[in-house]
Design a protein around this motif. Structure first.
Motif, PDB file in Angstrom:
ATOM      1  N   LEU A   1       0.857  -1.180   0.000  1.00 24.73           N
ATOM      2  CA  LEU A   1       0.000   0.000   0.000  1.00 24.73           C
ATOM      3  C   LEU A   1       0.893   1.230   0.000  1.00 24.73           C
ATOM      4  N   LEU A   2       0.656   2.113  -0.944  1.00 25.55           N
ATOM      5  CA  LEU A   2       1.437   3.338  -1.049  1.00 25.55           C
ATOM      6  C   LEU A   2       0.723   4.477  -0.327  1.00 25.55           C
ATOM      7  N   ASP A   3       1.481   5.313   0.348  1.00 23.47           N
ATOM      8  CA  ASP A   3       0.927   6.464   1.049  1.00 23.47           C
ATOM      9  C   ASP A   3       0.884   7.646   0.094  1.00 23.47           C
ATOM     10  N   ILE A   4      -0.324   8.004  -0.341  1.00 25.51           N
ATOM     11  CA  ILE A   4      -0.497   9.119  -1.276  1.00 25.51           C
ATOM     12  C   ILE A   4      -1.488  10.096  -0.636  1.00 25.51           C
ATOM     13  N   PRO A   5      -0.968  11.236  -0.145  1.00 27.04           N
ATOM     14  CA  PRO A   5      -1.821  12.186   0.587  1.00 27.04           C
ATOM     15  C   PRO A   5      -3.068  12.632  -0.163  1.00 27.04           C
ATOM     16  N   SER A   6      -2.979  12.829  -1.481  1.00 25.82           N
ATOM     17  CA  SER A   6      -4.162  13.279  -2.217  1.00 25.82           C
ATOM     18  C   SER A   6      -5.264  12.221  -2.201  1.00 25.82           C
ATOM     19  N   LEU A   7      -4.894  10.933  -2.232  1.00 28.02           N
ATOM     20  CA  LEU A   7      -5.904   9.869  -2.126  1.00 28.02           C
ATOM     21  C   LEU A   7      -6.464   9.809  -0.705  1.00 28.02           C
ATOM     22  N   ASP A   8      -5.612  10.024   0.291  1.00 32.27           N
ATOM     23  CA  ASP A   8      -6.077  10.045   1.693  1.00 32.27           C
ATOM     24  C   ASP A   8      -7.111  11.147   1.894  1.00 32.27           C
ATOM     25  N   TYR A   9      -6.864  12.313   1.296  1.00 29.31           N
ATOM     26  CA  TYR A   9      -7.801  13.430   1.395  1.00 29.31           C
ATOM     27  C   TYR A   9      -9.152  13.060   0.772  1.00 29.31           C
ATOM     28  N   ILE A  10      -9.121  12.516  -0.433  1.00 28.43           N
ATOM     29  CA  ILE A  10     -10.367  12.123  -1.106  1.00 28.43           C
ATOM     30  C   ILE A  10     -11.104  11.078  -0.274  1.00 28.43           C
ATOM     31  N   ASN A  11     -10.370  10.110   0.270  1.00 30.58           N
ATOM     32  CA  ASN A  11     -10.995   9.089   1.125  1.00 30.58           C
ATOM     33  C   ASN A  11     -11.702   9.731   2.314  1.00 30.58           C
ATOM     34  N   SER A  12     -11.070  10.702   2.959  1.00 31.57           N
ATOM     35  CA  SER A  12     -11.689  11.338   4.129  1.00 31.57           C
ATOM     36  C   SER A  12     -12.954  12.098   3.746  1.00 31.57           C
ATOM     37  N   VAL A  13     -12.947  12.740   2.576  1.00 28.41           N
ATOM     38  CA  VAL A  13     -14.133  13.462   2.119  1.00 28.41           C
ATOM     39  C   VAL A  13     -15.260  12.474   1.785  1.00 28.41           C
ATOM     40  N   LEU A  14     -14.935  11.406   1.077  1.00 26.91           N
ATOM     41  CA  LEU A  14     -15.957  10.420   0.708  1.00 26.91           C
ATOM     42  C   LEU A  14     -16.545   9.730   1.934  1.00 26.91           C
ATOM     43  N   GLU A  15     -15.716   9.426   2.922  1.00 27.30           N
ATOM     44  CA  GLU A  15     -16.204   8.752   4.130  1.00 27.30           C
ATOM     45  C   GLU A  15     -17.154   9.621   4.931  1.00 27.30           C
ATOM     46  N   SER A  16     -17.002  10.934   4.819  1.00 22.22           N
ATOM     47  CA  SER A  16     -17.843  11.837   5.608  1.00 22.22           C
ATOM     48  C   SER A  16     -19.192  12.111   4.951  1.00 22.22           C
ATOM     49  N   GLY A  17     -19.360  11.733   3.717  1.00 18.51           N
ATOM     50  CA  GLY A  17     -20.578  12.087   2.995  1.00 18.51           C
ATOM     51  C   GLY A  17     -21.618  10.993   2.963  1.00 18.51           C
ATOM     52  N   ASN A  18     -22.856  11.402   2.917  1.00 16.70           N
ATOM     53  CA  ASN A  18     -23.978  10.497   2.673  1.00 16.70           C
ATOM     54  C   ASN A  18     -25.148  11.332   2.186  1.00 16.70           C
ATOM     55  N   ASN A  19     -26.173  10.680   1.704  1.00 17.27           N
ATOM     56  CA  ASN A  19     -27.331  11.423   1.195  1.00 17.27           C
ATOM     57  C   ASN A  19     -28.520  11.352   2.145  1.00 17.27           C
ATOM     58  N   GLY A  20     -28.289  10.948   3.373  1.00 17.00           N
ATOM     59  CA  GLY A  20     -29.360  10.845   4.347  1.00 17.00           C
ATOM     60  C   GLY A  20     -29.989   9.465   4.386  1.00 17.00           C
ATOM     61  N   HIS A  21     -29.924   8.716   3.300  1.00 19.44           N
ATOM     62  CA  HIS A  21     -30.503   7.380   3.232  1.00 19.44           C
ATOM     63  C   HIS A  21     -29.454   6.302   3.046  1.00 19.44           C
ATOM     64  N   THR A  22     -28.293   6.707   2.580  1.00 17.54           N
ATOM     65  CA  THR A  22     -27.253   5.748   2.227  1.00 17.54           C
ATOM     66  C   THR A  22     -25.932   6.170   2.852  1.00 17.54           C
ATOM     67  N   LYS A  23     -25.233   5.216   3.439  1.00 12.44           N
ATOM     68  CA  LYS A  23     -23.907   5.484   3.973  1.00 12.44           C
ATOM     69  C   LYS A  23     -22.886   4.973   2.966  1.00 12.44           C
ATOM     70  N   LEU A  24     -21.989   5.846   2.582  1.00 13.03           N
ATOM     71  CA  LEU A  24     -20.964   5.505   1.608  1.00 13.03           C
ATOM     72  C   LEU A  24     -19.763   4.905   2.330  1.00 13.03           C
ATOM     73  N   SER A  25     -19.388   3.699   1.925  1.00 10.20           N
ATOM     74  CA  SER A  25     -18.213   3.037   2.487  1.00 10.20           C
ATOM     75  C   SER A  25     -17.316   2.645   1.325  1.00 10.20           C
ATOM     76  N   CYS A  26     -16.269   3.432   1.110  1.00 15.45           N
ATOM     77  CA  CYS A  26     -15.363   3.148   0.005  1.00 15.45           C
ATOM     78  C   CYS A  26     -13.993   3.715   0.339  1.00 15.45           C
ATOM     79  N   ARG A  27     -13.016   3.326  -0.470  1.00 16.72           N
ATOM     80  CA  ARG A  27     -11.683   3.891  -0.296  1.00 16.72           C
ATOM     81  C   ARG A  27     -10.908   3.766  -1.604  1.00 16.72           C
ATOM     82  N   LEU A  28      -9.993   4.678  -1.780  1.00 16.29           N
ATOM     83  CA  LEU A  28      -9.084   4.650  -2.920  1.00 16.29           C
ATOM     84  C   LEU A  28      -7.708   4.292  -2.378  1.00 16.29           C
ATOM     85  N   ASP A  29      -7.124   3.239  -2.901  1.00 14.35           N
ATOM     86  CA  ASP A  29      -5.799   2.814  -2.482  1.00 14.35           C
ATOM     87  C   ASP A  29      -4.927   2.612  -3.706  1.00 14.35           C
ATOM     88  N   ALA A  30      -3.653   2.845  -3.543  1.00 11.89           N
ATOM     89  CA  ALA A  30      -2.676   2.568  -4.598  1.00 11.89           C
ATOM     90  C   ALA A  30      -1.672   1.569  -4.036  1.00 11.89           C
TER      91      ALA A  30
END
Length: 169
Positions: A1-30
């Protein structure tokens, strides 16, 4: 697993979001393509299996023929297959993908279609996706150079797919 700060940032933004009905669980890894420990062992085991299969008198001659990775008679084609298995085993440590078949993969012909599909899926479950869409693809491109990449999809038999539970995309 490579440490890529820009992917870590996107992961943190995606993990914090939802549409009220759905919880998003995903991650980008290199991942690095350099094999270590278990990857080397997996490679040797799979090489042995293919060698035994190809030498079996009952083996269909197409066994080493065409695959999404190219002819399995070529070492390069087999390495792509093994690398995908090793990556999936690392990404999903609760599952063992060592016995997947080459037929469980599909080489994607259009990067644009893949990007559009991902954009559509993320926009449907993440209200603020359009705000980070460009940052996401810029981070991915910096990590793997999209135009130089070949994309494969894992599409297993539904009965053997550990991710075919209801509610999973």
């Amino acid at each position: 697993l490579l440490d890529i700060p820009s992917l870590d940032y996107i992961n943190s933004v995606l993990e914090s979001g939802n549409n009220g009905h759905t919880k998003l669980s995903c991650r980008l890894d290199a991942f690095s393509c350099r094999w270590v420990g278990n990857d080397k062992k997996l490679y040797k085991n799979l090489e042995t299996q293919i060698a035994e299969t190809s030498m079996s008198p009952n083996s269909p001659t197409s066994e080493l023929g065409s695959s999404p990775f190219g002819p399995l008679s070529l070492r390069h084609s087999r390495k792509i297959f093994y690398s995908l298995i090793a990556t999936m085993n690392t990404t999903f440590p609760d599952y063992d993908f060592s016995n997947v078949d080459v037929e469980d993969f599909k080489k994607e012909e259009s990067l644009t279609c893949i990007i559009n599909s991902i954009d559509t899926m993320l926009a449907s479950v993440f209200l603020e996706y359009l705000l980070i869409q460009n940052d996401l693809w810029k981070a991915v491109d910096q990590a793997i150079s999209l135009k130089e990449s070949v994309v494969y999809s894992y599409i297993p038999d539904p009965d053997s797919n550990p991710f075919s539970e209801d509610g999973l995309l």
